[in-house]
Motif scaffolding. Structure first.
Motif, short mmCIF file in Angstrom:
data_model
loop_
_atom_site.label_atom_id
_atom_site.label_comp_id
_atom_site.label_asym_id
_atom_site.label_seq_id
_atom_site.Cartn_x
_atom_site.Cartn_y
_atom_site.Cartn_z
N LEU A 145 0.01 -8.25 18.59
CA LEU A 145 1.32 -7.65 18.32
C LEU A 145 1.19 -6.18 17.96
O LEU A 145 1.96 -5.34 18.43
CB LEU A 145 2.04 -8.42 17.22
N ASP A 146 0.20 -5.86 17.12
CA ASP A 146 0.02 -4.46 16.72
C ASP A 146 -0.38 -3.60 17.92
O ASP A 146 0.10 -2.48 18.07
CB ASP A 146 -0.99 -4.36 15.59
N ARG A 147 -1.24 -4.13 18.78
CA ARG A 147 -1.64 -3.41 20.00
C ARG A 147 -0.43 -3.18 20.89
O ARG A 147 -0.21 -2.06 21.39
CB ARG A 147 -2.73 -4.19 20.73
N CYS A 162 0.80 -1.23 0.00
CA CYS A 162 0.00 0.00 0.00
C CYS A 162 0.84 1.28 0.00
O CYS A 162 0.31 2.34 -0.33
CB CYS A 162 -0.96 0.01 1.19
N ALA A 163 2.10 1.19 0.39
CA ALA A 163 3.01 2.34 0.45
C ALA A 163 2.48 3.47 1.32
O ALA A 163 2.84 4.62 1.15
CB ALA A 163 3.33 2.86 -0.95
N GLN A 164 1.62 3.13 2.31
CA GLN A 164 1.04 4.14 3.17
C GLN A 164 1.48 4.05 4.63
O GLN A 164 1.02 4.82 5.47
CB GLN A 164 -0.49 4.07 3.09
N ALA A 165 2.35 3.09 4.93
CA ALA A 165 2.84 2.93 6.30
C ALA A 165 4.17 2.20 6.27
O ALA A 165 4.50 1.55 5.27
CB ALA A 165 1.82 2.14 7.13
N THR A 166 4.91 2.33 7.35
CA THR A 166 6.12 1.53 7.47
C THR A 166 5.76 0.21 8.13
O THR A 166 4.85 0.13 8.95
CB THR A 166 7.21 2.25 8.27
N LEU A 167 6.49 -0.82 7.73
CA LEU A 167 6.23 -2.15 8.26
C LEU A 167 6.70 -2.25 9.71
O LEU A 167 7.64 -1.58 10.12
CB LEU A 167 6.94 -3.21 7.42
N ARG A 168 6.04 -3.11 10.43
CA ARG A 168 6.41 -3.42 11.81
C ARG A 168 6.89 -4.86 11.85
O ARG A 168 6.46 -5.67 11.03
CB ARG A 168 5.22 -3.21 12.74
N ALA A 169 7.76 -5.17 12.81
CA ALA A 169 8.29 -6.53 12.88
C ALA A 169 8.41 -6.97 14.33
O ALA A 169 8.64 -6.15 15.23
CB ALA A 169 9.67 -6.59 12.22
N TYR A 170 8.24 -8.26 14.52
CA TYR A 170 8.39 -8.89 15.84
C TYR A 170 9.11 -10.21 15.66
O TYR A 170 8.75 -11.00 14.79
CB TYR A 170 7.01 -9.12 16.47
N PHE A 171 10.14 -10.43 16.48
CA PHE A 171 10.89 -11.68 16.45
C PHE A 171 10.70 -12.41 17.76
O PHE A 171 10.82 -11.81 18.84
CB PHE A 171 12.38 -11.41 16.23
N HIS A 172 10.41 -13.71 17.66
CA HIS A 172 10.31 -14.56 18.85
C HIS A 172 11.27 -15.72 18.70
O HIS A 172 11.19 -16.48 17.73
CB HIS A 172 8.89 -15.09 19.04
N ALA A 173 12.19 -15.86 19.65
CA ALA A 173 13.17 -16.95 19.63
C ALA A 173 12.54 -18.20 20.23
O ALA A 173 12.19 -18.22 21.40
CB ALA A 173 14.42 -16.57 20.40
N THR A 194 11.18 -17.07 14.79
CA THR A 194 10.32 -16.62 13.70
C THR A 194 10.19 -15.11 13.77
O THR A 194 10.09 -14.54 14.85
CB THR A 194 8.92 -17.27 13.82
N ILE A 195 10.21 -14.47 12.59
CA ILE A 195 9.93 -13.05 12.50
C ILE A 195 8.60 -12.87 11.79
O ILE A 195 8.33 -13.51 10.78
CB ILE A 195 11.07 -12.26 11.79
N TRP A 196 7.75 -12.02 12.36
CA TRP A 196 6.50 -11.61 11.73
C TRP A 196 6.68 -10.17 11.29
O TRP A 196 7.23 -9.35 12.02
CB TRP A 196 5.34 -11.66 12.73
N VAL A 197 6.24 -9.86 10.08
CA VAL A 197 6.28 -8.50 9.55
C VAL A 197 4.86 -8.17 9.09
O VAL A 197 4.20 -8.99 8.46
CB VAL A 197 7.27 -8.39 8.36
N TRP A 198 4.41 -6.96 9.41
CA TRP A 198 3.05 -6.59 9.03
C TRP A 198 2.93 -5.10 8.77
O TRP A 198 3.70 -4.30 9.26
CB TRP A 198 2.04 -7.02 10.11
N CYS A 199 1.92 -4.77 7.97
CA CYS A 199 1.59 -3.38 7.69
C CYS A 199 0.35 -3.03 8.51
O CYS A 199 -0.69 -3.67 8.34
CB CYS A 199 1.31 -3.16 6.20
N GLN A 210 1.44 0.34 22.07
CA GLN A 210 1.65 0.63 23.49
C GLN A 210 3.14 0.78 23.83
O GLN A 210 3.47 1.06 24.98
CB GLN A 210 1.04 -0.48 24.35
N GLY A 211 4.01 0.59 22.83
CA GLY A 211 5.43 0.74 23.05
C GLY A 211 6.10 -0.47 23.68
O GLY A 211 7.24 -0.38 24.16
N GLN A 212 5.41 -1.61 23.70
CA GLN A 212 5.97 -2.82 24.32
C GLN A 212 6.71 -3.71 23.33
O GLN A 212 7.32 -4.70 23.73
CB GLN A 212 4.86 -3.62 25.00
N LEU A 213 6.64 -3.39 22.04
CA LEU A 213 7.34 -4.13 20.99
C LEU A 213 8.11 -3.15 20.14
O LEU A 213 7.74 -1.99 20.02
CB LEU A 213 6.36 -4.87 20.07
N GLY A 214 9.11 -3.69 19.47
CA GLY A 214 9.85 -2.91 18.48
C GLY A 214 10.73 -1.84 19.09
O GLY A 214 10.67 -1.57 20.29
#
Length: 121
Positions: free
Chosen positions: A106-108, A35-46, A55-60, A112-116
């Motif tokens: 993850l997005d929530r 969509c080119a309207q946001a930067t992607l977010r990512a979360y890694f869980h070992a 695994t890394i999850w990436v989402w818009c 809230q500043g708890q990821l990334g």
């Protein structure tokens, strides 16, 4: 009703996989290839903490397109993991039985500043 998440496919499968790979290298500010309207977010869980394999999850957050790459090793720290102490079984229950879709959670947590890192990846 919550909007659903869309697994990156077709023309967007490889760009999202590439973005996930770039995120593992520490790149930030990757614009959503769909969509080119946001930067992607990512979360890694070992899942294997000793070897840092997970695994890394990436989402818009805008178009809700996502992908994940299993069995990867990040080259840099990707931010806090509030689920780091969960066993594989507990994490699987979190993914499937919690009543909240994993990516919604993850997005929530990101908001809230708890990821990334500070700011979007």
């Amino acid at each position: 009703m919550a909007r659903r998440w869309i697994e990156a496919g077709g023309a967007f499968q490889f760009p999202f996989m590439g973005a996930a790979s770039r995120s593992l290298q520490g790149e930030r500010g990757i614009v959503c290839p769909k969509c080119a309207q946001a930067t992607l977010r990512a979360y890694f869980h070992a899942f294997d903490r000793e070897k840092d394999v997970g695994t890394i999850w990436v989402w818009c957050p805008k178009c809700r397109t996502t992908t994940h790459l299993p069995r990867v090793i990040p080259k840099v720290a990707l931010g806090p993991d509030p689920f780091s102490e969960l066993s594989r079984e507990e994490f699987a229950r979190l993914e499937t039985e919690s009543g909240e879709h994993l990516l919604d959670r993850l997005d929530r947590l990101w908001m809230q500043g708890q990821l990334g890192p500070r700011g979007d990846l």
